[in-house]
Design a protein around this motif. Structure first.
Motif, PDB file in Angstrom:
ATOM      1  N   GLY A  14       0.822  -1.193   0.000  1.00 25.90           N
ATOM      2  CA  GLY A  14       0.000   0.000   0.000  1.00 25.90           C
ATOM      3  C   GLY A  14       0.861   1.250   0.000  1.00 25.90           C
ATOM      4  O   GLY A  14       2.084   1.192   0.193  1.00 25.90           O
ATOM      5  N   PRO A  15       0.237   2.438  -0.175  1.00 23.21           N
ATOM      6  CA  PRO A  15       0.998   3.697  -0.269  1.00 23.21           C
ATOM      7  C   PRO A  15       1.898   3.967   0.931  1.00 23.21           C
ATOM      8  O   PRO A  15       3.057   4.359   0.759  1.00 23.21           O
ATOM      9  N   LEU A  16       1.393   3.776   2.144  1.00 21.57           N
ATOM     10  CA  LEU A  16       2.207   4.044   3.327  1.00 21.57           C
ATOM     11  C   LEU A  16       3.305   3.002   3.488  1.00 21.57           C
ATOM     12  O   LEU A  16       4.446   3.338   3.843  1.00 21.57           O
ATOM     13  N   ALA A  17       2.977   1.758   3.219  1.00 25.26           N
ATOM     14  CA  ALA A  17       3.985   0.694   3.322  1.00 25.26           C
ATOM     15  C   ALA A  17       5.112   0.907   2.331  1.00 25.26           C
ATOM     16  O   ALA A  17       6.272   0.592   2.611  1.00 25.26           O
ATOM     17  N   GLN A  18       4.803   1.452   1.157  1.00 25.81           N
ATOM     18  CA  GLN A  18       5.841   1.743   0.159  1.00 25.81           C
ATOM     19  C   GLN A  18       6.863   2.731   0.715  1.00 25.81           C
ATOM     20  O   GLN A  18       8.067   2.596   0.479  1.00 25.81           O
ATOM     21  N   LEU A  19       6.384   3.711   1.458  1.00 29.68           N
ATOM     22  CA  LEU A  19       7.288   4.736   2.003  1.00 29.68           C
ATOM     23  C   LEU A  19       8.105   4.218   3.174  1.00 29.68           C
ATOM     24  O   LEU A  19       9.182   4.737   3.458  1.00 29.68           O
ATOM     25  N   LYS A  20       7.603   3.179   3.834  1.00 27.48           N
ATOM     26  CA  LYS A  20       8.277   2.661   5.022  1.00 27.48           C
ATOM     27  C   LYS A  20       9.156   1.452   4.718  1.00 27.48           C
ATOM     28  O   LYS A  20       9.745   0.880   5.625  1.00 27.48           O
ATOM     29  N   LEU A  24      14.532   4.681   0.953  1.00 27.81           N
ATOM     30  CA  LEU A  24      13.656   5.675   0.339  1.00 27.81           C
ATOM     31  C   LEU A  24      14.409   6.709  -0.490  1.00 27.81           C
ATOM     32  O   LEU A  24      13.972   7.016  -1.617  1.00 27.81           O
ATOM     33  N   PRO A  25      15.526   7.300  -0.001  1.00 26.07           N
ATOM     34  CA  PRO A  25      16.233   8.284  -0.840  1.00 26.07           C
ATOM     35  C   PRO A  25      16.662   7.705  -2.186  1.00 26.07           C
ATOM     36  O   PRO A  25      16.507   8.354  -3.228  1.00 26.07           O
ATOM     37  N   GLU A  26      17.191   6.489  -2.171  1.00 27.78           N
ATOM     38  CA  GLU A  26      17.605   5.845  -3.424  1.00 27.78           C
ATOM     39  C   GLU A  26      16.414   5.623  -4.337  1.00 27.78           C
ATOM     40  O   GLU A  26      16.480   5.861  -5.557  1.00 27.78           O
ATOM     41  N   ARG A  27      15.309   5.191  -3.766  1.00 25.46           N
ATOM     42  CA  ARG A  27      14.119   4.904  -4.565  1.00 25.46           C
ATOM     43  C   ARG A  27      13.520   6.184  -5.148  1.00 25.46           C
ATOM     44  O   ARG A  27      13.038   6.192  -6.291  1.00 25.46           O
ATOM     45  N   LEU A  28      13.537   7.271  -4.377  1.00 28.66           N
ATOM     46  CA  LEU A  28      13.052   8.560  -4.898  1.00 28.66           C
ATOM     47  C   LEU A  28      13.919   9.033  -6.056  1.00 28.66           C
ATOM     48  O   LEU A  28      13.420   9.555  -7.061  1.00 28.66           O
ATOM     49  N   LEU A 140      13.122   1.458 -14.373  1.00 28.04           N
ATOM     50  CA  LEU A 140      13.764   2.237 -13.317  1.00 28.04           C
ATOM     51  C   LEU A 140      12.734   2.802 -12.357  1.00 28.04           C
ATOM     52  O   LEU A 140      12.876   2.677 -11.138  1.00 28.04           O
ATOM     53  N   TYR A 141      11.656   3.419 -12.896  1.00 25.46           N
ATOM     54  CA  TYR A 141      10.701   4.032 -11.968  1.00 25.46           C
ATOM     55  C   TYR A 141       9.741   3.004 -11.373  1.00 25.46           C
ATOM     56  O   TYR A 141       9.345   3.128 -10.214  1.00 25.46           O
ATOM     57  N   VAL A 142       9.375   1.974 -12.120  1.00 29.14           N
ATOM     58  CA  VAL A 142       8.545   0.912 -11.554  1.00 29.14           C
ATOM     59  C   VAL A 142       9.348   0.132 -10.511  1.00 29.14           C
ATOM     60  O   VAL A 142       8.834  -0.232  -9.453  1.00 29.14           O
ATOM     61  N   GLY A 143      10.624  -0.087 -10.810  1.00 23.57           N
ATOM     62  CA  GLY A 143      11.481  -0.806  -9.884  1.00 23.57           C
ATOM     63  C   GLY A 143      11.718  -0.080  -8.585  1.00 23.57           C
ATOM     64  O   GLY A 143      12.121  -0.688  -7.589  1.00 23.57           O
ATOM     65  N   ALA A 144      11.458   1.235  -8.543  1.00 21.84           N
ATOM     66  CA  ALA A 144      11.568   1.991  -7.299  1.00 21.84           C
ATOM     67  C   ALA A 144      10.458   1.627  -6.316  1.00 21.84           C
ATOM     68  O   ALA A 144      10.550   1.946  -5.125  1.00 21.84           O
ATOM     69  N   GLN A 145       9.404   0.995  -6.801  1.00 22.03           N
ATOM     70  CA  GLN A 145       8.324   0.466  -5.968  1.00 22.03           C
ATOM     71  C   GLN A 145       7.649   1.549  -5.127  1.00 22.03           C
ATOM     72  O   GLN A 145       7.490   1.421  -3.912  1.00 22.03           O
TER      73      GLN A 145
END
Length: 227
Positions: A14-20, A24-28, A140-145
């Protein structure tokens, strides 16, 4: 858009789980670079003028009838598509919002920077470069999850609701927007066919190397039995 198998390493969060989920900096960073490259890929295929992707044929056709740039048309389309998520009960993530708001401006910037190729061979190079760049950028952007793009979410949401395969839903959506784009004045061509056939397998290939492996939830401690 590619059909992704469970072995791709993508998590269903879910959206919150993705951020946690960690890193995160690498994924952004991956998300932003991926969207920038996606905008460049769109511009390469549009400037090549031998056929854009089905969605971009639609964007091009619609831009002929609206007093706004190609990129703004992309934003408007993304917002309308997101409204279609509501009955599908899809939840947008940070990546969904970034895709909706940034991809259009990135495409406009790249369109302004790129010249118009004069020779046919250079136009073919633009088109092929656009297909490969699009696949790399998508991975690249999908892989950032951090959440799917609006159009990807519409596809997966409809597939879940109807029980139809991703391939069938994707085909219906892209044929529909392609026909609408051509009717609006957008031009399809050889590049459209090459994109449709090539971008899925290429995206799947790049995903093998570009998916960010997320932290697994810690296992719950066993509760000791009472004596």
């Amino acid at each position: 858009m590619a059909t992704l198998s469970p072995s791709s390493g993508l998590s269903n969060l879910g959206p919150l789980a993705q951020l946690k989920a960690g890193r995160l900096p690498e994924r952004l960073f991956r998300l932003l670079v991926g969207l920038w490259l996606y905008g460049l890929a769109i511009a390469l295929m549009v400037k090549g003028a031998i056929g854009a992707s089905p969605w971009d044929v639609f964007h091009l056709g619609l831009s002929l009838h609206l007093p706004v740039s190609f990129g703004v048309v992309m934003i408007i389309t993304a917002v309308v598509v997101l409204l279609g998520w509501i009955p599908l009960r899809q939840m947008p993530g940070l990546g969904t919002v970034a895709n909706s708001l940034l991809l259009g401006p990135f495409a406009d910037i790249s369109l302004a920077m790129l010249g118009v190729p004069e020779s046919l061979w250079l136009r073919i190079a633009y088109m092929l470069g656009g297909v490969v760049t699009c696949a790399f950028a998508t991975a690249l952007y999908v892989g950032a999850q951090l959440g799917p793009g609006p159009r990807d979410g519409l596809m997966t949401g409809l597939s879940r609701r109807t029980g139809w395969s991703i391939r069938k839903v994707r085909t219906i959506i892209e044929v529909t927007v392609l026909i609408a784009g051509v009717l609006l004045g957008g031009v399809a061509g050889v590049g459209t066919v090459i994109f449709a056939l090539g971008v899925g397998p290429l995206t799947q290939f790049f995903l093998r190397y570009l998916v960010v492996r997320l932290d697994e939830p810690a296992p719950r401690a066993a509760v000791p039995e009472e004596a």
